[in-house]
Design an enzyme around this catalytic site. Structure first.
Site, PDB file in Angstrom:
ATOM      1  N   HIS A 122      19.013 -21.609  51.050  1.00 38.02           N
ATOM      2  CA  HIS A 122      20.314 -21.327  51.242  1.00 38.02           C
ATOM      3  C   HIS A 122      21.319 -20.443  49.527  1.00 38.02           C
ATOM      4  O   HIS A 122      20.774 -20.886  48.529  1.00 38.02           O
ATOM      5  CB  HIS A 122      20.954 -22.556  51.143  1.00 38.02           C
ATOM      6  CG  HIS A 122      21.458 -23.310  49.676  1.00 38.02           C
ATOM      7  ND1 HIS A 122      22.326 -23.103  48.670  1.00 38.02           N
ATOM      8  CD2 HIS A 122      20.461 -23.478  48.930  1.00 38.02           C
ATOM      9  CE1 HIS A 122      22.277 -23.786  47.490  1.00 38.02           C
ATOM     10  NE2 HIS A 122      20.381 -25.016  48.253  1.00 38.02           N
ATOM     11  N   ASP A 123      22.211 -19.337  50.108  1.00 39.03           N
ATOM     12  CA  ASP A 123      22.889 -18.591  49.493  1.00 39.03           C
ATOM     13  C   ASP A 123      22.516 -17.380  48.686  1.00 39.03           C
ATOM     14  O   ASP A 123      22.895 -17.010  47.901  1.00 39.03           O
ATOM     15  CB  ASP A 123      23.531 -19.489  48.509  1.00 39.03           C
ATOM     16  CG  ASP A 123      24.844 -20.329  49.649  1.00 39.03           C
ATOM     17  OD1 ASP A 123      25.109 -19.805  50.424  1.00 39.03           O
ATOM     18  OD2 ASP A 123      24.548 -21.643  49.357  1.00 39.03           O
ATOM     19  N   GLY A 140      17.920 -22.350  45.331  1.00 43.98           N
ATOM     20  CA  GLY A 140      18.877 -21.670  46.636  1.00 43.98           C
ATOM     21  C   GLY A 140      19.902 -20.346  45.039  1.00 43.98           C
ATOM     22  O   GLY A 140      19.502 -21.117  44.082  1.00 43.98           O
TER      23      GLY A 140
END
Length: 270
Positions: A122-123, A140
């Site tokens: 994520h991200d 992440g």
């Protein structure tokens, strides 16, 4: 009209450009946008809130847009954005962003190659012209700048930053930031020289490469701490794009940059 195999599942809310091809048993969810010339190959999965650019190839078993593997995720709408001419190979996984990060989007730049079994958490923001070799895992909120290469099986700690034109050797654990134009590897990870081969292949002039090497010699091998070395580099080297990228990277580093190895004269990783 997009060419969709009758055994594929495509949500009516998905927006596919006319020249998109979707293979058998592929799955495309609602709130997906796919650009001209992109091919979704058999058994690939594209979940909601994914935007894919032009002329990409998503190979069998790849999963793009699954929800984050992050306990802070609370079901919010977040995204994956894929650039143009990206190849996502077999069984690679790219997760959506989280609002908790302040970003809410995972990005892959144009002309980037994501090889088989890579995981992009994520991200993460991966730049243009990057290569993530098979079995790489980036945790992440990792940033990978343009033209970086991460060798096979390497695992990257969350919040890490890998600089432009850097190369990380295979099978490495990255727990510090990797500065631009550098070659890093071994266990534990160390700076092992300038990415000479990569820079030459991309057309860097010999004088520019020599200047980068001199900057890193000052940073790593003249006995200064990083802060003092950066001040000396800023004052003592002629202004250049490469100098400013190196200085800015180091000053912005949150995890600190890698330390030097013990055989820098060889300029490589054994």
């Amino acid at each position: 009209m997009a060419k969709i195999h009758p055994l594929a599942t495509v949500h009516p809310g998905a927006k596919l450009a006319d020249s998109v091809e979707v293979g058998p048993y592929a799955f495309i969810d609602d709130n997906v946008e796919i650009g001209e010339g992109t091919k979704i190959l058999p058994h690939a999965t594209i979940f909601s809130y994914v935007r894919i650019g032009k002329d990409c190839n998503i190979f069998p078993g790849a999963v793009v847009g699954a929800i984050p593997q992050d306990l802070k995720f609370d079901g919010e709408v977040t995204y994956v954005e894929i650039g143009d001419r990206v190849n996502i190979r077999e069984c690679a996984t790219i997760n959506r962003g989280t609002k908790a990060s302040g970003k809410g989007v995972t990005k892959i730049g144009s002309d980037t190659l994501i090889m088989s079994y890579v995981h992009v958490a994520h991200d993460c923001h991966v730049g243009n012209h990057c290569i993530l070799v098979s079995y790489v895992g980036i945790a992440g909120e990792t940033d990978v700048d343009d033209w970086a290469i991460i060798g096979g099986g390497t695992k990257v700690h969350q919040f890490s930053h890998i600089g432009t034109h850097a190369m990380v050797g295979g099978g490495t654990g990255v727990n510090k930031d990797i500065p631009p134009y550098s070659l890093c590897g071994r266990t534990p990870i160390v700076y092992a020289g300038v990415n000479l081969v990569g820079l030459r292949r991309r057309g860097f002039d010999s004088d520019v490469i020599r200047n980068i090497k001199d900057i890193y010699d000052m940073l790593y091998y003249q006995g200064y701490n990083f802060s003092d070395a950066v001040d000396r580099i800023e004052a003592g080297f002629p202004d250049s794009e490469e100098k400013m990228k190196i200085i800015d990277f180091i000053r912005r580093s949150k995890r600190g940059i890698v330390r030097a190895g013990d055989s820098h004269e060889k300029g490589g990783i054994e």
